[in-house]
Design a protein around this motif. Structure first.
Motif, PDB file in Angstrom:
ATOM      1  N   THR A   6       0.743  -1.230  -0.051  1.00 56.92           N
ATOM      2  CA  THR A   6      -0.010  -0.015  -0.030  1.00 56.92           C
ATOM      3  C   THR A   6       0.935   1.187   0.035  1.00 56.92           C
ATOM      4  N   LEU A   7       0.295   2.343  -0.531  1.00 53.89           N
ATOM      5  CA  LEU A   7       0.982   3.467  -0.646  1.00 53.89           C
ATOM      6  C   LEU A   7       0.535   4.651   0.183  1.00 53.89           C
ATOM      7  N   GLU A   9       1.011   8.697   2.108  1.00 49.14           N
ATOM      8  CA  GLU A   9       1.455   9.902   2.085  1.00 49.14           C
ATOM      9  C   GLU A   9       1.321  10.818   3.198  1.00 49.14           C
ATOM     10  N   TYR A  14       6.401   9.734   0.921  1.00 50.05           N
ATOM     11  CA  TYR A  14       5.646   8.693   0.633  1.00 50.05           C
ATOM     12  C   TYR A  14       6.198   7.494   1.233  1.00 50.05           C
ATOM     13  N   LEU A  16       5.684   3.295   0.979  1.00 44.86           N
ATOM     14  CA  LEU A  16       5.362   1.769   0.561  1.00 44.86           C
ATOM     15  C   LEU A  16       5.441   0.935   1.618  1.00 44.86           C
ATOM     16  N   ASP A 112       6.997  10.465  -5.595  1.00 50.40           N
ATOM     17  CA  ASP A 112       6.084   9.162  -5.967  1.00 50.40           C
ATOM     18  C   ASP A 112       6.067   8.823  -7.371  1.00 50.40           C
ATOM     19  N   ALA A 115       6.588   5.184  -7.530  1.00 47.61           N
ATOM     20  CA  ALA A 115       5.905   4.540  -6.734  1.00 47.61           C
ATOM     21  C   ALA A 115       5.453   3.078  -7.283  1.00 47.61           C
ATOM     22  N   ALA A 119       6.885  -0.242  -6.070  1.00 50.00           N
ATOM     23  CA  ALA A 119       5.939  -1.448  -5.322  1.00 50.00           C
ATOM     24  C   ALA A 119       6.187  -2.806  -6.272  1.00 50.00           C
ATOM     25  N   TYR A 151      -0.572  -2.325  -9.421  1.00 53.59           N
ATOM     26  CA  TYR A 151      -0.290  -1.112  -8.522  1.00 53.59           C
ATOM     27  C   TYR A 151      -0.591   0.224  -9.255  1.00 53.59           C
ATOM     28  N   PHE A 155      -3.035   2.709  -6.887  1.00 55.22           N
ATOM     29  CA  PHE A 155      -2.419   3.832  -6.481  1.00 55.22           C
ATOM     30  C   PHE A 155      -3.127   5.018  -7.066  1.00 55.22           C
ATOM     31  N   ASN A 158      -5.905   5.893  -4.547  1.00 56.91           N
ATOM     32  CA  ASN A 158      -5.470   6.690  -3.466  1.00 56.91           C
ATOM     33  C   ASN A 158      -5.873   8.234  -3.554  1.00 56.91           C
TER      34      ASN A 158
END
Length: 158
Positions: A6-7, A9, A14, A16, A112, A115, A119, A151, A155, A158
């Motif tokens: 999961t990401l 902030e 950031y 992971l 990010d 990211a 990930a 991902y 993401f 998010n």
């Protein structure tokens, strides 16, 4: 337990976060995580040169001419291992859980834009760590594109 990362902030940084369960005790998992010959099999660019003590250094080489060092910032056997790699922080904690261990792997960074790729990469690395902890031969399976798709979608939500 979700096998995907999961990401998060917070304050412009950031993180992971991945959780993995191992049927082994924290002592056994910690030993694999912090033993140089194992660490270099699952952790990207690790050379196997590491001084496992608070303030100790871990050497990395990207294979393309760039070498760098990380500094061990947290070391509490057998529950906590953390280090600063350039500006990034990696923290690995282990908790006793259900006659085994719950590992929480967190990578904190500033940018990010990487990211999704990061990930997907960590997901694969942690799968290899699982193989090593379980005594299986290391096999880098090629499913990076599927992970990147997952991902990317996760993401975006998010």
């Amino acid at each position: 337990m979700n096998k995907y990362g999961t990401l998060h902030e917070s304050n412009g940084r950031y993180a992971l976060r991945f959780e993995r369960f191992f049927p082994q005790k924290p002592e056994d998992v910690f030993l694999v995580i912090t033993t140089p010959r194992y660490f270099s099999q699952w952790y990207p660019f690790a050379t196997g040169e590491m001084d496992v003590r608070l303030g100790g250094k871990i050497d990395f080489d990207d294979g393309e001419g760039t070498t760098y060092k990380a500094t061990i910032t947290e070391l509490e056997k057998p529950y906590l291992f953390g280090f600063r790699e350039e500006g990034d922080l990696v923290n690995i904690s282990l908790q006793e859980r259900d006659k085994g261990s719950l590992m929480i792997f967190t990578h904190t960074f500033d940018d990010d834009s990487w990211a999704v790729n990061t990930a997907a990469g960590w997901h694969r690395c942690l799968d290899v760590l699982r193989q090593i902890v379980n005594g299986h031969p290391v096999e880098w399976k090629d499913y990076a594109s599927e992970l990147k798709e997952y991902y990317q979608e996760a993401f975006r939500a998010n």
